[in-house]
Design an enzyme around this catalytic site. Structure first.
Site, short mmCIF file in Angstrom:
data_model
loop_
_atom_site.label_atom_id
_atom_site.label_comp_id
_atom_site.label_asym_id
_atom_site.label_seq_id
_atom_site.Cartn_x
_atom_site.Cartn_y
_atom_site.Cartn_z
N HIS A 29 42.67 27.62 50.17
CA HIS A 29 41.46 27.76 50.97
C HIS A 29 40.67 26.46 51.00
O HIS A 29 40.14 26.01 49.99
CB HIS A 29 40.57 28.86 50.40
N ASP A 31 37.72 24.71 53.73
CA ASP A 31 36.88 24.99 54.90
C ASP A 31 36.61 23.77 55.75
O ASP A 31 35.61 23.73 56.49
CB ASP A 31 35.56 25.60 54.45
N GLU A 130 39.23 33.46 57.93
CA GLU A 130 38.42 33.98 56.83
C GLU A 130 37.53 35.12 57.34
O GLU A 130 36.36 34.93 57.62
CB GLU A 130 37.57 32.88 56.19
N HIS A 157 34.73 39.03 55.35
CA HIS A 157 33.95 37.95 54.73
C HIS A 157 32.80 38.62 53.97
O HIS A 157 33.05 39.60 53.24
CB HIS A 157 33.49 36.92 55.77
N HIS A 198 37.02 38.08 48.91
CA HIS A 198 35.83 38.57 49.63
C HIS A 198 35.75 40.09 49.73
O HIS A 198 34.70 40.61 50.09
CB HIS A 198 35.72 37.98 51.04
N HIS A 219 40.91 32.51 47.31
CA HIS A 219 39.89 31.75 46.58
C HIS A 219 38.98 32.71 45.82
O HIS A 219 37.91 33.06 46.27
CB HIS A 219 39.10 30.82 47.50
N ASP A 350 38.31 26.03 47.65
CA ASP A 350 37.15 26.27 48.52
C ASP A 350 36.37 24.99 48.76
O ASP A 350 35.15 24.99 48.87
CB ASP A 350 36.24 27.37 47.96
#
Length: 414
Positions: A29, A31, A130, A157, A198, A219, A350
């Site tokens: 993961h 971003d 995500e 999420h 999540h 993550h 992350d």
């Protein structure tokens, strides 16, 4: 084959170097796509270093990264049709990233693609979404994303979908409802991995009851050490051995340290007292056709500066965030190994998804520091290679094989 050294001559540096030769980091993961939205979706300069980011090409190389799930994140507060459009922009970003730096990145869809990319000295780039809100409760949209090469979707999420409960929202359907089970089943059928980061613990169990393919936690860390709701409880970790899945331990400070989690709650309370939005970060707009990325990035940066609150800045100065040590991150890795097993752990940093990482893991160049900490604790090169990449590659290969109607492209899209 793992390189052999006399027992009394093997150093931690030897073990780390050997592990990264055998299995470069396959991170679950990152971003960067959403971080680049705030830069007007410009991919320029990543070859020379982008210090405002956690991620650029020199630091990826220094960190031993060989494969990356690039997360296409849009807020779960967006209306679902708007979320689909914004997610498509980020899928496009991943392809533009690979097109702009073809000597560094190679779009990958399968485990074989990942292996070929690494052998060619490139970073295998896979697309993930995500949050299930990005498919707008539509199997047709799910299949369309799969045809664009999406191989991993986080079921939620921070907010529930109509079919799955999030860890950070009030329970709505008791994990997965009938629609959610149908989504998960279709993901298995077409070769899209189920990501359980999540989601609520009830959703984790419901998904594990439904899937026929190994899952990933892209993550997440361990709830037994830090009881944050985003972490994975031991009764779920114990199920990974039977499922074949992998938990990719993340470095997010609040998921590692209860002290940081407590500080985060205090900071949220202070923002509420000051009448500020819950989150310091706001979803930036994307450039319109014909607008320059640089102009939009400048506008976004000025807007963020204008929105800064001096009262909150004073509170932050008086209440510094606790620091997270490398040892604390390693403790989560070792706990996951103890409960789930060596074959069911990985790394999901992350990066560029949080404002600040632990001091010794500030950016994507720092993975070797964690590996060195583990080697100092007695991990062999083979153990480290399982963590860095072998386990996740096995899960991807299992999904490749299990897909009865694989929808990923047979050649890179342009």
């Amino acid at each position: 084959m793992e390189q052999s050294f006399p027992a009394d001559s093997v150093t931690s540096a030897d073990s780390v170097a050997s592990a990264l030769r055998m299995a470069p980091v396959f991170d679950g993961h990152n971003d960067l796509p959403s971080a680049l939205r705030g830069a007007g979706y410009s991919v320029e300069g990543l070859d020379n270093g982008r210090p405002e980011l956690h991620t650029d090409i020199p630091r990826l190389r220094a960190g031993g990264v060989g494969a990356q799930f690039w997360s296409c994140f849009v807020p779960s507060t967006l209306p679902e049709p708007e979320a689909v459009a914004a997610t498509l922009e980020q899928v496009d970003l991943v392809y533009r990233l690979a097109a702009r730096y073809p000597d560094t990145f190679a779009i990958a869809y399968t485990a074989a693609d990942v292996t070929r990319a690494i052998a060619a000295g490139r970073i295998a780039s896979l697309v993930s979404l995500e949050g299930g809100h990005s498919i707008a409760t539509s199997l047709g949209v799910l299949r369309a994303f799969a045809r664009l090469g999406v191989r991993l979707i986080t079921l939620t999420h921070n907010d529930n979908t109509s079919w799955a409960d999030s860890a950070t929202d009030e329970p709505q359907v008791g994990g997965l409802n009938e629609t959610g089970r149908a989504v998960v089943t279709e993901m298995n059928r077409i070769g899209v991995l189920v990501d359980l980061s999540h989601v609520a613990a009830t959703t984790m169990h419901a998904a594990l009851d439904t899937v026929t393919v190994p899952v990933l936690f892209s993550h997440s860390s361990c709830r037994a050490i830090d009881p944050h709701v985003r972490n994975v409880p031991d009764d779920v970790l114990t199920r990974l051995a039977d499922n074949g899945g992998v938990v990719q331990i993340t470095f997010v400070p609040a998921f590692i340290s209860t002290a940081v989690a407590d500080w985060q709650r205090e900071a949220g309370a202070e923002r509420q007292r000051l009448g500020l939005p819950d989150d310091e970060w706001t979803w930036p707009r994307a450039p319109l056709p014909g607008e320059s990325a640089e102009a939009v990035a400048t506008e976004i940066a000025k807007s963020a500066q204008d929105a800064a609150d001096q009262g909150y800045a004073r509170w932050l100065a008086e209440h510094p965030r606790p620091e997270v040590s490398l040892a604390e991150v390693a403790d989560h890795v070792e706990h996951a190994r103890e409960v789930a097993g060596l074959n069911h752990i990985g790394i999901g940093g992350d990066y560029d998804g949080v404002d600040l990482q632990p001091a010794e893991l500030l950016d994507v160049s720092r993975y070797p520091r964690l590996l060195t900490e583990l080697a100092d604790r007695g991990w062999s090169a083979g153990d480290l290679a399982a963590l860095t990449g072998r386990n996740v590659l096995r899960v991807l290969a299992a999904a490749d094989e299990a897909a009865t109607e694989p929808l990923w492209p047979t050649a890179p899209l342009r």
